[in-house]
Motif scaffolding. Sequence first.
Motif, PDB file in Angstrom:
ATOM      1  N   SER A   1       0.858  -1.191   0.000  1.00 50.58           N
ATOM      2  CA  SER A   1       0.000   0.000   0.000  1.00 50.58           C
ATOM      3  C   SER A   1       0.891   1.237   0.000  1.00 50.58           C
ATOM      4  O   SER A   1       1.999   1.213   0.526  1.00 50.58           O
ATOM      5  CB  SER A   1      -0.904   0.014   1.239  1.00 50.58           C
ATOM      6  OG  SER A   1      -0.132   0.025   2.426  1.00 50.58           O
ATOM      7  N   PHE A   2       0.386   2.299  -0.645  1.00 52.13           N
ATOM      8  CA  PHE A   2       1.169   3.540  -0.779  1.00 52.13           C
ATOM      9  C   PHE A   2       0.392   4.707  -0.166  1.00 52.13           C
ATOM     10  O   PHE A   2      -0.168   5.543  -0.876  1.00 52.13           O
ATOM     11  CB  PHE A   2       1.462   3.823  -2.258  1.00 52.13           C
ATOM     12  CG  PHE A   2       2.399   2.837  -2.883  1.00 52.13           C
ATOM     13  CD1 PHE A   2       3.765   3.021  -2.801  1.00 52.13           C
ATOM     14  CD2 PHE A   2       1.912   1.726  -3.556  1.00 52.13           C
ATOM     15  CE1 PHE A   2       4.645   2.116  -3.385  1.00 52.13           C
ATOM     16  CE2 PHE A   2       2.777   0.822  -4.148  1.00 52.13           C
ATOM     17  CZ  PHE A   2       4.151   1.003  -4.051  1.00 52.13           C
TER      18      PHE A   2
ATOM     19  N   ASN B   1       2.496  17.623 -13.868  1.00 51.26           N
ATOM     20  CA  ASN B   1       1.557  17.049 -12.905  1.00 51.26           C
ATOM     21  C   ASN B   1       1.980  15.631 -12.550  1.00 51.26           C
ATOM     22  O   ASN B   1       1.465  14.652 -13.073  1.00 51.26           O
ATOM     23  CB  ASN B   1       0.154  17.058 -13.509  1.00 51.26           C
ATOM     24  CG  ASN B   1      -0.880  16.579 -12.512  1.00 51.26           C
ATOM     25  OD1 ASN B   1      -0.685  16.691 -11.314  1.00 51.26           O
ATOM     26  ND2 ASN B   1      -1.971  16.043 -13.024  1.00 51.26           N
ATOM     27  N   TYR B   2       2.940  15.500 -11.652  1.00 53.99           N
ATOM     28  CA  TYR B   2       3.434  14.210 -11.198  1.00 53.99           C
ATOM     29  C   TYR B   2       3.108  14.014  -9.725  1.00 53.99           C
ATOM     30  O   TYR B   2       2.899  14.970  -8.987  1.00 53.99           O
ATOM     31  CB  TYR B   2       4.955  14.113 -11.359  1.00 53.99           C
ATOM     32  CG  TYR B   2       5.447  14.294 -12.770  1.00 53.99           C
ATOM     33  CD1 TYR B   2       4.930  13.526 -13.805  1.00 53.99           C
ATOM     34  CD2 TYR B   2       6.431  15.232 -13.060  1.00 53.99           C
ATOM     35  CE1 TYR B   2       5.386  13.685 -15.097  1.00 53.99           C
ATOM     36  CE2 TYR B   2       6.896  15.393 -14.355  1.00 53.99           C
ATOM     37  CZ  TYR B   2       6.365  14.619 -15.377  1.00 53.99           C
ATOM     38  OH  TYR B   2       6.812  14.776 -16.649  1.00 53.99           O
ATOM     39  N   PHE B   3       3.086  12.761  -9.302  1.00 49.17           N
ATOM     40  CA  PHE B   3       3.022  12.502  -7.860  1.00 49.17           C
ATOM     41  C   PHE B   3       3.885  11.281  -7.549  1.00 49.17           C
ATOM     42  O   PHE B   3       4.130  10.435  -8.411  1.00 49.17           O
ATOM     43  CB  PHE B   3       1.589  12.282  -7.389  1.00 49.17           C
ATOM     44  CG  PHE B   3       1.055  10.908  -7.696  1.00 49.17           C
ATOM     45  CD1 PHE B   3       0.441  10.644  -8.901  1.00 49.17           C
ATOM     46  CD2 PHE B   3       1.183   9.873  -6.773  1.00 49.17           C
ATOM     47  CE1 PHE B   3      -0.039   9.384  -9.195  1.00 49.17           C
ATOM     48  CE2 PHE B   3       0.704   8.603  -7.052  1.00 49.17           C
ATOM     49  CZ  PHE B   3       0.084   8.352  -8.269  1.00 49.17           C
ATOM     50  N   ALA B   4       4.374  11.232  -6.328  1.00 50.60           N
ATOM     51  CA  ALA B   4       5.209  10.125  -5.876  1.00 50.60           C
ATOM     52  C   ALA B   4       4.681   9.634  -4.537  1.00 50.60           C
ATOM     53  O   ALA B   4       4.062  10.376  -3.786  1.00 50.60           O
ATOM     54  CB  ALA B   4       6.662  10.580  -5.741  1.00 50.60           C
ATOM     55  N   ALA B   5       4.956   8.353  -4.255  1.00 52.76           N
ATOM     56  CA  ALA B   5       4.528   7.793  -2.972  1.00 52.76           C
ATOM     57  C   ALA B   5       5.449   6.638  -2.602  1.00 52.76           C
ATOM     58  O   ALA B   5       5.973   5.955  -3.479  1.00 52.76           O
ATOM     59  CB  ALA B   5       3.084   7.308  -3.047  1.00 52.76           C
TER      60      ALA B   5
ATOM     61  N   TRP C   1       6.824   7.069 -15.779  1.00 56.55           N
ATOM     62  CA  TRP C   1       6.663   6.388 -14.496  1.00 56.55           C
ATOM     63  C   TRP C   1       8.013   5.923 -13.971  1.00 56.55           C
ATOM     64  O   TRP C   1       8.985   5.799 -14.726  1.00 56.55           O
ATOM     65  CB  TRP C   1       5.686   5.217 -14.570  1.00 56.55           C
ATOM     66  CG  TRP C   1       5.927   4.221 -15.669  1.00 56.55           C
ATOM     67  CD1 TRP C   1       5.293   4.161 -16.868  1.00 56.55           C
ATOM     68  CD2 TRP C   1       6.870   3.126 -15.670  1.00 56.55           C
ATOM     69  NE1 TRP C   1       5.767   3.108 -17.622  1.00 56.55           N
ATOM     70  CE2 TRP C   1       6.732   2.455 -16.915  1.00 56.55           C
ATOM     71  CE3 TRP C   1       7.805   2.651 -14.755  1.00 56.55           C
ATOM     72  CZ2 TRP C   1       7.507   1.343 -17.253  1.00 56.55           C
ATOM     73  CZ3 TRP C   1       8.575   1.535 -15.090  1.00 56.55           C
ATOM     74  CH2 TRP C   1       8.409   0.895 -16.321  1.00 56.55           C
ATOM     75  N   ALA C   2       8.056   5.670 -12.665  1.00 55.26           N
ATOM     76  CA  ALA C   2       9.241   5.117 -12.025  1.00 55.26           C
ATOM     77  C   ALA C   2       8.779   4.209 -10.900  1.00 55.26           C
ATOM     78  O   ALA C   2       7.880   4.568 -10.137  1.00 55.26           O
ATOM     79  CB  ALA C   2      10.139   6.215 -11.476  1.00 55.26           C
ATOM     80  N   VAL C   3       9.374   3.015 -10.805  1.00 52.02           N
ATOM     81  CA  VAL C   3       9.054   2.078  -9.729  1.00 52.02           C
ATOM     82  C   VAL C   3      10.358   1.536  -9.167  1.00 52.02           C
ATOM     83  O   VAL C   3      11.382   1.510  -9.855  1.00 52.02           O
ATOM     84  CB  VAL C   3       8.163   0.915 -10.228  1.00 52.02           C
ATOM     85  CG1 VAL C   3       6.835   1.432 -10.740  1.00 52.02           C
ATOM     86  CG2 VAL C   3       8.874   0.110 -11.318  1.00 52.02           C
ATOM     87  N   GLY C   4      10.322   1.103  -7.926  1.00 57.25           N
ATOM     88  CA  GLY C   4      11.523   0.535  -7.318  1.00 57.25           C
ATOM     89  C   GLY C   4      11.481   0.616  -5.819  1.00 57.25           C
ATOM     90  O   GLY C   4      10.410   0.499  -5.205  1.00 57.25           O
TER      91      GLY C   4
ATOM     92  N   PHE D   1      14.269  -0.758   3.504  1.00 56.92           N
ATOM     93  CA  PHE D   1      13.921  -0.416   2.129  1.00 56.92           C
ATOM     94  C   PHE D   1      12.412  -0.333   2.005  1.00 56.92           C
ATOM     95  O   PHE D   1      11.685  -1.181   2.540  1.00 56.92           O
ATOM     96  CB  PHE D   1      14.443  -1.476   1.154  1.00 56.92           C
ATOM     97  CG  PHE D   1      15.930  -1.420   0.948  1.00 56.92           C
ATOM     98  CD1 PHE D   1      16.487  -0.633  -0.047  1.00 56.92           C
ATOM     99  CD2 PHE D   1      16.782  -2.158   1.757  1.00 56.92           C
ATOM    100  CE1 PHE D   1      17.847  -0.580  -0.231  1.00 56.92           C
ATOM    101  CE2 PHE D   1      18.149  -2.113   1.581  1.00 56.92           C
ATOM    102  CZ  PHE D   1      18.688  -1.316   0.576  1.00 56.92           C
ATOM    103  N   ARG D   2      11.942   0.674   1.295  1.00 54.06           N
ATOM    104  CA  ARG D   2      10.512   0.840   1.095  1.00 54.06           C
ATOM    105  C   ARG D   2      10.187   0.843  -0.402  1.00 54.06           C
ATOM    106  O   ARG D   2      10.933   1.418  -1.198  1.00 54.06           O
ATOM    107  CB  ARG D   2      10.013   2.152   1.714  1.00 54.06           C
ATOM    108  CG  ARG D   2      10.084   2.196   3.236  1.00 54.06           C
ATOM    109  CD  ARG D   2       9.543   3.506   3.768  1.00 54.06           C
ATOM    110  NE  ARG D   2       9.675   3.588   5.223  1.00 54.06           N
ATOM    111  CZ  ARG D   2       8.762   3.128   6.077  1.00 54.06           C
ATOM    112  NH1 ARG D   2       7.660   2.576   5.607  1.00 54.06           N
ATOM    113  NH2 ARG D   2       8.956   3.233   7.376  1.00 54.06           N
ATOM    114  N   PRO D   3       9.056   0.241  -0.788  1.00 48.41           N
ATOM    115  CA  PRO D   3       8.609   0.341  -2.182  1.00 48.41           C
ATOM    116  C   PRO D   3       8.355   1.798  -2.555  1.00 48.41           C
ATOM    117  O   PRO D   3       7.974   2.613  -1.697  1.00 48.41           O
ATOM    118  CB  PRO D   3       7.303  -0.467  -2.189  1.00 48.41           C
ATOM    119  CG  PRO D   3       7.436  -1.396  -1.023  1.00 48.41           C
ATOM    120  CD  PRO D   3       8.209  -0.630   0.012  1.00 48.41           C
ATOM    121  N   PHE D   4       8.554   2.112  -3.814  1.00 49.67           N
ATOM    122  CA  PHE D   4       8.437   3.494  -4.264  1.00 49.67           C
ATOM    123  C   PHE D   4       7.794   3.525  -5.649  1.00 49.67           C
ATOM    124  O   PHE D   4       8.066   2.657  -6.486  1.00 49.67           O
ATOM    125  CB  PHE D   4       9.832   4.123  -4.328  1.00 49.67           C
ATOM    126  CG  PHE D   4       9.840   5.607  -4.612  1.00 49.67           C
ATOM    127  CD1 PHE D   4       9.668   6.526  -3.595  1.00 49.67           C
ATOM    128  CD2 PHE D   4      10.013   6.078  -5.905  1.00 49.67           C
ATOM    129  CE1 PHE D   4       9.675   7.883  -3.855  1.00 49.67           C
ATOM    130  CE2 PHE D   4      10.024   7.429  -6.176  1.00 49.67           C
ATOM    131  CZ  PHE D   4       9.850   8.347  -5.148  1.00 49.67           C
TER     132      PHE D   4
END
Length: 460
Positions: free
Chosen positions: A290-291, A326-330, A353-356, A451-454
């Motif tokens: 969950s983010f 218009n970007y968002f990150a969590a 997009w970016a994931v990691g 480490f946290r998902p991003f």
Amino acid sequence: MDSDIPQNFQKELTCVICLNYFTDPVTMGCGHSFCWSCLCVSWEKVESPACCPLCRQPSEQTNLKTNILLKNLVSVARKANLRQFLSSEGSRCGLHRETLQVFCEDARSLLCVHCSDSQEHEAHRHRPVEDAAEQHRAMLSNQMRSLWEKIQRIQENLSKDGRISVYWMVSMRLHQDETRAFYETLQLVLHEEDKQYLKSLVKEGSKMFEQLEKLEAELNEKKISLRGMYDELMDMCLKPDVEFLQELGDKLRRSEQVQLHMPPPLQPELPARPITGLMDRLNRFRVEISFPCEITNHNLRLFDDVRSLRFTRDHLHMSLDPGTSNYFAAWGAQAFTSGKHYWELHVSKSWDWAVGVCKDSWLRKRGTLLESQDTFLLLCVKEEDCYTLWTTAPMTRQYIEKPLGRVGVFLDVDSGSVSFVDVAKCSLIKHCLIKPSPLQSNLDDTFNFPFRPFIYTGHT
């Protein structure tokens, strides 16, 4: 420029670079005006940032628009000069002794009214000389802008992807090693066809290397031909209206012809290769993420920074431009300090997009994502009509086709690695080591960073 127009007025309509009447005039923020083509060539010869050639004041804007008022004033001055020339004794029709006030588009010649009605010219396209001159100068300006745009597009492609053929070969060898390491991490069986595939990577990479070298040569050759045509059109700007009208038609046809068949950009990609049993093995470590902790685009910037990356001689250089996209990150609620963990993220509704994963240390510092050694991300960035993949820590271009739908993230904290997979094609995108440097390892052998998902998306 001899005419009845006062010299002081003519001076205000003169470009200080080419010393002729403005062609497609543009005005900079400092107030100085130049021909658009003269300014482009001037900026090409100097280092950034772009400056006014006269007062050297830096210009924040380079995509300048035509100064319509100045263009209209130049038109008045040119017409006055042309009328003065046509009224002279040497510019009369040799047969009828009438003023040459008609331009024949087909014969590319000036005619008197009687000659334009003659059997030889009556079926041709005619225009008043003054109107024809204005129309043809507008056509010249449009053609020059089109040429320059294509020249810059090629230059940007060559500069941005610099030694792309070399980077491609390095990428192929890395992908070969990373695939083997990924199999070992998941304890997957390396089948015979997989072994043959890994062996073929360098061979196939060499073939693509030759194609890239050839394409790079084609791009350079095309740039030279486009620039030669541009220089010819710049010379046409300096010609008097009568000579200009008689010669421009052929130049425009050649300009349109040289802009055909543009070489494609340098965009090599390694196709996705399915790995037998991959998803079954990864799903053993499946966790739900969950983010709840969202960061707005006011706090950090990423994709505009990636689009500003350019290859230099030996490394990537990054310039940071302010971004209001218009970007968002969590980041995820879960923090992992040991074990193996796998989760999937939908990215199909976003073209950036970016994931990691990121370390808690980055969340506390909240620095730039690209330079941080505490974030390990896979990025997809849209540039014009193309998509490119990148990974951080260090920032590296990945020559792998863009995944569609879902991207899987496999974090192995114990071995110090994170892997990205294309879920739809059951294939590996990138396998990265996230262990600390040898110096850091001596200071902290436990390697127990949380480490946290991003996730970071834009244009959803």
